[in-house]
Structures are given as structure tokens and as C-alpha cells.
Design an enzyme around this catalytic site. Sequence first.
Site, PDB file in Angstrom:
ATOM      1  N   SER A 124       0.841  -1.193   0.000  1.00 31.02           N
ATOM      2  CA  SER A 124       0.000   0.000   0.000  1.00 31.02           C
ATOM      3  C   SER A 124       0.873   1.239   0.000  1.00 31.02           C
ATOM      4  CB  SER A 124      -0.874   0.007   1.265  1.00 31.02           C
ATOM      5  OG  SER A 124      -1.477   1.267   1.460  1.00 31.02           O
ATOM      6  N   TYR A 131      -2.219  -0.437  10.456  1.00 30.93           N
ATOM      7  CA  TYR A 131      -2.235  -0.840   9.046  1.00 30.93           C
ATOM      8  C   TYR A 131      -0.963  -0.378   8.338  1.00 30.93           C
ATOM      9  CZ  TYR A 131      -3.762  -1.292   4.176  1.00 30.93           C
ATOM     10  OH  TYR A 131      -3.841  -1.616   2.841  1.00 30.93           O
ATOM     11  N   LYS A 167       2.137  -2.675   6.550  1.00 35.82           N
ATOM     12  CA  LYS A 167       2.551  -2.544   5.149  1.00 35.82           C
ATOM     13  C   LYS A 167       4.002  -2.070   5.035  1.00 35.82           C
ATOM     14  CE  LYS A 167      -1.293  -3.960   3.367  1.00 35.82           C
ATOM     15  NZ  LYS A 167      -1.368  -5.255   2.655  1.00 35.82           N
TER      16      LYS A 167
END
Length: 244
Positions: free
Chosen positions: A136, A149, A153
Site C-alpha cells: 500500500s 495498518y 505494510k
Amino acid sequence: MELGLAGRRALVTGAGKGIGRSTVQALHAAGAQVVAVSRTQADLDSLVRECPGVEPVCVDLADWEATEKALGVVGPVDLLVNSAAVALLQPFLEVTKEAFDMSFDVNLRAVIQVSQIVARNLIARGAPGAIVNVSSQGSQRALTNHSVYCSTKGAMDMLTKVMALELGPHKIRVNAVNPTVVMTPMGRANWSDPQKAKAMLDRIPLGQFAEVEHVVDSILFLLSDRSGMTTGSTLPVDGGFLAT
């Protein structure tokens, strides 16, 4: 451009929805044999109806033992796409242990486990292979309420590079794609607020979010021999977001 994926056997995690599902559909259309992994049986059932011949595997990748059991018997795999992920968004001061553990179990630990299973088989066969991790833009830019999150990533990007370093001598390439917001059903739902969307779009030079095909096309290229000298890369599919 002919990618030469026909006849190769691919495994895709997160195959029930979004980028993973579209990747299965594209690989199937390209003539690959596809093992589709999802934790939701209904999604797999509908996928098999759309793409006859796809091999469904229903397992929760957060469960190490169940994953080992389910994927240990899938047989030879040439190509792997690690697309399964969860996005549990919380303000930093409200991050819970449960959200942290689930996020790292699915977004990082499962990538290690599934990649080990596939890579060990490739090495045992003396066969070349390609792995693509779906990362991402959040791996390289801070996003509000995305502390866990973004951390998963960021770790995935570095894992990609270390995997490429260690698996390269075995002719296994490992790359990541790093999309911006993607217009999957989930993406449309999460970014339907015009004010929220504008704040992100103003940071994207091309002025638009990614369509699923933009990401899938990049994944297929990195799986194919057309990218035969590319490994350890993190490929932005972000309209220039990371350039700003």
C-alpha cells in the site's frame, strides 16, 4: 504484450473480494491454473461459478495451524499473490491489542507462512517462481487512524526486499505493488464522502483513485517473465501520490 502465464499454477490469497478476486479472474482468463484462498466459502463458491476450474481453499490465514494444513497439500505452485489483508482503523491512542494482533497475523505473518510453503516447494523442485505482495502507499506515508495498518505494510515492504535477497539465488523473484485507494466495493464505500475523498485526491497528481485493473495489470506483469530482472521492488500504483 503476451505475458506467458498460460499453463502456470498460481495461488492467490484474499481471493474472495477486491484485488485478490480480480487477480484470480485475470489469471484464469490468461490460462493459468489458479488456487483461490479465502476465509469466506460463499465468495469462493461464486468465484468458482464465474471461473470454472479454479481450485478453492477456504481457510482463515490468521490461524497458523489451519493454514499449514490447508495449504500444505495444494501441490506445486509457480506463482503466488499475497493479497489477503485486514484494515482495522483506529486512532493511535485507541489501538487495541486485538486489532494489532489480527492485523499483523493476517497482513504480515500469513505472508511469511504462505510464502514459505510455496518457496520451499519451488526450491525442492528446482523451479523458478514469482511472488507478488500487495502492499500500500500507506507503507511509506502516514495516514490518520492507520497506525497499525501502515505499520504492517511498512513491514511488508521490507519483508519483500529480504525475501528477494534470500530467494533470488533460487530464481524466485519477490516484488510488491503499492496502490493508492482502489475502487473496489470496499474502496468505494470507504471513500464515498466527497470531503474525505478530496483531501486524498488533492495529494494525487493524476487526480484520481486507482481502478482494480490498474493494480491487477501490475501484478500480472510482475508475475510474468516480462519482469524477469525485477525483484525486491515496491511498485507504486498511486497516481503519483508517493512522488509528492
